[in-house]
Design a protein around this motif. Structure first.
Motif, PDB file in Angstrom:
ATOM      1  N   ALA A  47     -33.486-102.545 -14.770  1.00  0.00           N
ATOM      2  CA  ALA A  47     -34.719-103.283 -15.061  1.00  0.00           C
ATOM      3  C   ALA A  47     -34.491-104.788 -15.124  1.00  0.00           C
ATOM      4  O   ALA A  47     -35.451-105.544 -15.236  1.00  0.00           O
ATOM      5  CB  ALA A  47     -35.320-102.801 -16.382  1.00  0.00           C
ATOM      6  N   MET A  48     -33.235-105.230 -15.050  1.00  0.00           N
ATOM      7  CA  MET A  48     -32.921-106.654 -15.135  1.00  0.00           C
ATOM      8  C   MET A  48     -32.689-107.293 -13.772  1.00  0.00           C
ATOM      9  O   MET A  48     -32.322-108.465 -13.707  1.00  0.00           O
ATOM     10  CB  MET A  48     -31.659-106.865 -15.991  1.00  0.00           C
ATOM     11  N   LEU A  49     -32.871-106.553 -12.699  1.00  0.00           N
ATOM     12  CA  LEU A  49     -32.555-107.042 -11.361  1.00  0.00           C
ATOM     13  C   LEU A  49     -33.817-107.205 -10.536  1.00  0.00           C
ATOM     14  O   LEU A  49     -34.771-106.427 -10.679  1.00  0.00           O
ATOM     15  CB  LEU A  49     -31.607-106.061 -10.652  1.00  0.00           C
ATOM     16  N   ASN A  50     -33.820-108.213  -9.665  1.00  0.00           N
ATOM     17  CA  ASN A  50     -34.932-108.375  -8.733  1.00  0.00           C
ATOM     18  C   ASN A  50     -34.675-107.564  -7.469  1.00  0.00           C
ATOM     19  O   ASN A  50     -33.682-106.828  -7.386  1.00  0.00           O
ATOM     20  CB  ASN A  50     -35.165-109.855  -8.413  1.00  0.00           C
ATOM     21  N   VAL A  51     -35.533-107.714  -6.476  1.00  0.00           N
ATOM     22  CA  VAL A  51     -35.439-106.878  -5.281  1.00  0.00           C
ATOM     23  C   VAL A  51     -34.131-107.112  -4.542  1.00  0.00           C
ATOM     24  O   VAL A  51     -33.450-106.159  -4.133  1.00  0.00           O
ATOM     25  CB  VAL A  51     -36.653-107.147  -4.364  1.00  0.00           C
ATOM     26  N   ASN A  52     -33.749-108.374  -4.354  1.00  0.00           N
ATOM     27  CA  ASN A  52     -32.512-108.672  -3.632  1.00  0.00           C
ATOM     28  C   ASN A  52     -31.288-108.144  -4.378  1.00  0.00           C
ATOM     29  O   ASN A  52     -30.367-107.577  -3.766  1.00  0.00           O
ATOM     30  CB  ASN A  52     -32.381-110.183  -3.431  1.00  0.00           C
ATOM     31  N   GLU A  53     -31.270-108.335  -5.684  1.00  0.00           N
ATOM     32  CA  GLU A  53     -30.127-107.854  -6.474  1.00  0.00           C
ATOM     33  C   GLU A  53     -30.070-106.335  -6.496  1.00  0.00           C
ATOM     34  O   GLU A  53     -28.979-105.736  -6.463  1.00  0.00           O
ATOM     35  CB  GLU A  53     -30.230-108.409  -7.892  1.00  0.00           C
TER      36      GLU A  53
ATOM     37  N   LYS B   1     -32.274 -94.206 -10.560  1.00  0.00           N
ATOM     38  CA  LYS B   1     -32.974 -95.130 -11.459  1.00  0.00           C
ATOM     39  C   LYS B   1     -33.114 -96.508 -10.823  1.00  0.00           C
ATOM     40  O   LYS B   1     -34.136 -97.174 -10.986  1.00  0.00           O
ATOM     41  CB  LYS B   1     -32.217 -95.234 -12.791  1.00  0.00           C
ATOM     42  N   HIS B   2     -32.090 -96.938 -10.107  1.00  0.00           N
ATOM     43  CA  HIS B   2     -32.177 -98.226  -9.419  1.00  0.00           C
ATOM     44  C   HIS B   2     -33.224 -98.186  -8.313  1.00  0.00           C
ATOM     45  O   HIS B   2     -33.963 -99.159  -8.111  1.00  0.00           O
ATOM     46  CB  HIS B   2     -30.807 -98.603  -8.846  1.00  0.00           C
ATOM     47  N   TYR B   3     -33.283 -97.054  -7.590  1.00  0.00           N
ATOM     48  CA  TYR B   3     -34.325 -96.922  -6.567  1.00  0.00           C
ATOM     49  C   TYR B   3     -35.720 -96.950  -7.205  1.00  0.00           C
ATOM     50  O   TYR B   3     -36.645 -97.584  -6.680  1.00  0.00           O
ATOM     51  CB  TYR B   3     -34.138 -95.616  -5.788  1.00  0.00           C
ATOM     52  N   ASN B   4     -35.880 -96.267  -8.328  1.00  0.00           N
ATOM     53  CA  ASN B   4     -37.181 -96.278  -9.012  1.00  0.00           C
ATOM     54  C   ASN B   4     -37.554 -97.679  -9.472  1.00  0.00           C
ATOM     55  O   ASN B   4     -38.724 -98.082  -9.386  1.00  0.00           O
ATOM     56  CB  ASN B   4     -37.143 -95.331 -10.221  1.00  0.00           C
ATOM     57  N   ALA B   5     -36.561 -98.426  -9.977  1.00  0.00           N
ATOM     58  CA  ALA B   5     -36.832 -99.808 -10.392  1.00  0.00           C
ATOM     59  C   ALA B   5     -37.238-100.672  -9.199  1.00  0.00           C
ATOM     60  O   ALA B   5     -38.085-101.565  -9.331  1.00  0.00           O
ATOM     61  CB  ALA B   5     -35.593-100.397 -11.070  1.00  0.00           C
ATOM     62  N   LEU B   6     -36.644-100.401  -8.038  1.00  0.00           N
ATOM     63  CA  LEU B   6     -36.999-101.152  -6.829  1.00  0.00           C
ATOM     64  C   LEU B   6     -38.422-100.841  -6.382  1.00  0.00           C
ATOM     65  O   LEU B   6     -39.225-101.751  -6.118  1.00  0.00           O
ATOM     66  CB  LEU B   6     -36.005-100.818  -5.716  1.00  0.00           C
ATOM     67  N   TYR B   7     -38.758 -99.559  -6.311  1.00  0.00           N
ATOM     68  CA  TYR B   7     -40.092 -99.181  -5.840  1.00  0.00           C
ATOM     69  C   TYR B   7     -41.174 -99.535  -6.856  1.00  0.00           C
ATOM     70  O   TYR B   7     -42.326 -99.777  -6.480  1.00  0.00           O
ATOM     71  CB  TYR B   7     -40.134 -97.680  -5.546  1.00  0.00           C
TER      72      TYR B   7
ATOM     73  N   GLY C  68     -43.187 -88.161 -11.970  1.00  0.00           N
ATOM     74  CA  GLY C  68     -42.513 -88.351 -10.688  1.00  0.00           C
ATOM     75  C   GLY C  68     -41.201 -89.087 -10.839  1.00  0.00           C
ATOM     76  O   GLY C  68     -40.194 -88.718 -10.209  1.00  0.00           O
ATOM     77  N   LYS C  69     -41.171 -90.131 -11.662  1.00  0.00           N
ATOM     78  CA  LYS C  69     -39.930 -90.885 -11.846  1.00  0.00           C
ATOM     79  C   LYS C  69     -38.865 -90.048 -12.542  1.00  0.00           C
ATOM     80  O   LYS C  69     -37.686 -90.089 -12.146  1.00  0.00           O
ATOM     81  CB  LYS C  69     -40.222 -92.157 -12.655  1.00  0.00           C
ATOM     82  N   ARG C  70     -39.256 -89.295 -13.560  1.00  0.00           N
ATOM     83  CA  ARG C  70     -38.267 -88.457 -14.252  1.00  0.00           C
ATOM     84  C   ARG C  70     -37.730 -87.373 -13.315  1.00  0.00           C
ATOM     85  O   ARG C  70     -36.524 -87.069 -13.318  1.00  0.00           O
ATOM     86  CB  ARG C  70     -38.930 -87.808 -15.479  1.00  0.00           C
ATOM     87  N   LEU C  71     -38.613 -86.789 -12.522  1.00  0.00           N
ATOM     88  CA  LEU C  71     -38.178 -85.741 -11.598  1.00  0.00           C
ATOM     89  C   LEU C  71     -37.250 -86.304 -10.534  1.00  0.00           C
ATOM     90  O   LEU C  71     -36.249 -85.676 -10.169  1.00  0.00           O
ATOM     91  CB  LEU C  71     -39.403 -85.090 -10.945  1.00  0.00           C
ATOM     92  N   SER C  72     -37.554 -87.492 -10.036  1.00  0.00           N
ATOM     93  CA  SER C  72     -36.696 -88.098  -9.009  1.00  0.00           C
ATOM     94  C   SER C  72     -35.358 -88.544  -9.592  1.00  0.00           C
ATOM     95  O   SER C  72     -34.331 -88.496  -8.910  1.00  0.00           O
ATOM     96  CB  SER C  72     -37.414 -89.294  -8.370  1.00  0.00           C
ATOM     97  N   GLN C  73     -35.333 -88.968 -10.841  1.00  0.00           N
ATOM     98  CA  GLN C  73     -34.070 -89.354 -11.468  1.00  0.00           C
ATOM     99  C   GLN C  73     -33.114 -88.173 -11.579  1.00  0.00           C
ATOM    100  O   GLN C  73     -31.898 -88.330 -11.444  1.00  0.00           O
ATOM    101  CB  GLN C  73     -34.333 -89.947 -12.845  1.00  0.00           C
TER     102      GLN C  73
END
Length: 483
Positions: A264-270, A362-368, A417-422
């Motif tokens: 949750a502390m990273l932007n899209v590029n990071e 979790k990183h993918y979910n934060a990105l989307y 959806g996020k919990r299931l994908s995690q």
């Protein structure tokens, strides 16, 4: 800009701002309630409380913004329809799409701002929020320890019965559990009658001075048969000093900090850079483990030896028959031990790989999620605007009911959806966008029905077939038909 566009934009902006402020205030109160244990009973001054609220505010925006757009849309278009302003527009040849045009442009700009906010402000606020307790502990170390409960401070779990003194630095009834090292060899429990916390705001080291106490340390012998005796070391001290590294406060492990807790502390590029590294590391670990387990089992060596033996002499069907009974027992024991060891290694590695895959998800979910919040503004508008035109009710009555039901559905599906994908139940992309995919047909349906001046539910389509059915039955059994 025409007079109609100015009127619609002014009406929507006033309603949207009012709703946003009210909802934001409500969610802030909820945040204070959730983190009341972090604030209550610790003598926090006003500046620290304000900082706490400021760092927690940005994380509320993804919840407040779509709900505000939805409720403002229903209320604005509901008021227009209730006051017959839409009827006047349509009689002048102005369609619903034409009336929504200027607001669509506003929602588009709002979506861009929401994406920028989620990509820049929220990660920075999350970083500050996570380090908030550490900063408090450096300024006032007693705040890191609450009375009557175990507190995770650095590499220790500390419990005190009572705190006293001006800053709560004097402790009574201290119990400390030292966390086991990476090998899990030693476990230490320290008990002291009194203690004192000594710190410096410029240093990240917290000094804990203990007086009149004991310590117990479990020892793991090198020989396995001696472990059943449960040996331990017991000591007594008059004064003991423990140095605690506060830089570890709120962190689990520096080596895992790049994986867990930072999505949750990273932007899209990071996030893109981090995901590339995590995926490569996971693939390398899988390949390395596969090679190691094959070598331990001896698949490659056995294949080569088998080819040589086939040329020289074929093996019998019962390989153990060529050995003596003593050798058979030794071979079977060794085989059983190797199987148990390999199964344990496979299960341990499988759990570790599953945890790493979960963190990648979790990183993918934060990105989307940064893109979902932008699309959610569009989605909520195209649900709320036609819905308000259909129900023809403004104010805070029926619109709130519809808005809450729709948003709860959206939020529940999004969380599910996020919990299931995690957990690997579905792709992170589908899990993050599931709520948008499910509610998009509703937005299309409501827009179509509002454009064609249809109601929310076409009751005639339900009641007409039923009426015709009973009419045919009554005609068939009527007295005129019998004669």
């Amino acid at each position: 800009m025409k007079i109609l566009d100015k009127y619609l934009l002014k009406t929507f902006l006033f309603t949207f701002t009012t709703v946003f402020v009210i909802l934001f205030f409500i969610f802030i109160l909820q945040t204070v309630w959730l983190f009341i244990s972090e604030l209550a009973g610790k003598d926090l001054d006003l500046i620290l409380v304000v900082k706490f609220l400021l760092f927690s505010m940005p994380r509320i925006i993804p919840l407040v913004l779509p709900l505000s757009v939805l409720l403002a849309s229903i209320m604005t278009f509901g008021n227009l329809a209730e006051n017959y302003e839409f009827a006047a527009m349509k009689s002048s040849g102005i369609s619903l799409q034409r009336a929504m045009r200027v607001l669509i442009i506003f929602i588009f700009v709002l979506s861009i701002v929401a994406f920028w906010f989620a990509n820049n402000v929220i990660p920075y606020a999350e970083y500050k929020f996570v380090n908030f307790r550490k900063n408090i502990a450096q300024a006032k170390p007693a705040m890191a320890i609450a009375e009557g409960q175990f507190n995770d401070v650095g590499t220790y779990n500390i419990k005190v019965n009572k705190k006293s003194g001006e800053n709560g630095n004097h402790l009574a009834g201290v119990t400390i559990h030292e966390k086991a090292n990476t090998m899990g060899e030693n476990k230490t429990v320290i008990k002291a009658k009194t203690g004192e916390l000594v710190s410096n705001e410029k240093s990240s080291i917290l000094k804990l001075v203990l007086n009149d106490g004991y310590y117990y340390q479990d020892v793991t012998p090198k020989k396995y048969e001696d472990r059943a005796k449960l040996p331990f070391i017991k000591g007594k001290f008059k004064k003991q000093i423990i140095n605690i590294d506060l830089s570890e406060l709120n962190k689990v492990d520096d080596s895992k900090e790049s994986i867990a807790g930072t999505n949750a502390m990273l932007n899209v590029n990071e996030l893109g850079y981090t995901l590339d590294s995590l995926n490569k590391n996971l693939d390398n670990e899988i390949a390395s483990f596969s090679e190691n387990i094959n070598q331990r089992v001896g698949i490659k060596r056995f294949a080569k030896d088998s080819q040589k033996n086939i040329k020289k002499k074929p093996l019998p069907n019962d390989v153990l028959s060529i050995y003596s009974n003593k050798d058979k027992v030794d071979i079977l024991k060794m085989a059983g031990s190797n199987i148990t060891s390999n199964i344990y290694s496979i299960e341990t590695t499988q759990r570790d790989l599953k945890d790493k895959q979960r963190e990648i998800n979790k990183h993918y979910n934060a990105l989307y999620e940064k893109f979902v919040i932008a699309f959610a503004c569009f989605l909520m508008f195209f649900i709320g605007a036609p819905l308000g035109a259909i129900i023809r009710k403004g104010g805070l009555g029926l619109p709130i009911v519809f808005a809450v039901l729709i948003f709860i559905t959206f939020h529940f599906i999004n969380t599910f959806g996020k919990r299931l994908s995690q957990e690997g139940g579905m792709a992170p992309f589908l899990g993050s966008w599931m709520s948008s995919f499910i509610l998009s047909p509703l937005a299309v349906l409501l827009t179509y029905r509002a454009t064609n001046d249809n109601g929310l539910i076409n009751f005639d389509a339900i009641t007409t077939p039923i009426s015709l059915f009973f009419q045919k039955i009554s005609e068939r059994f009527s007295p005129a038909q019998k004669q």
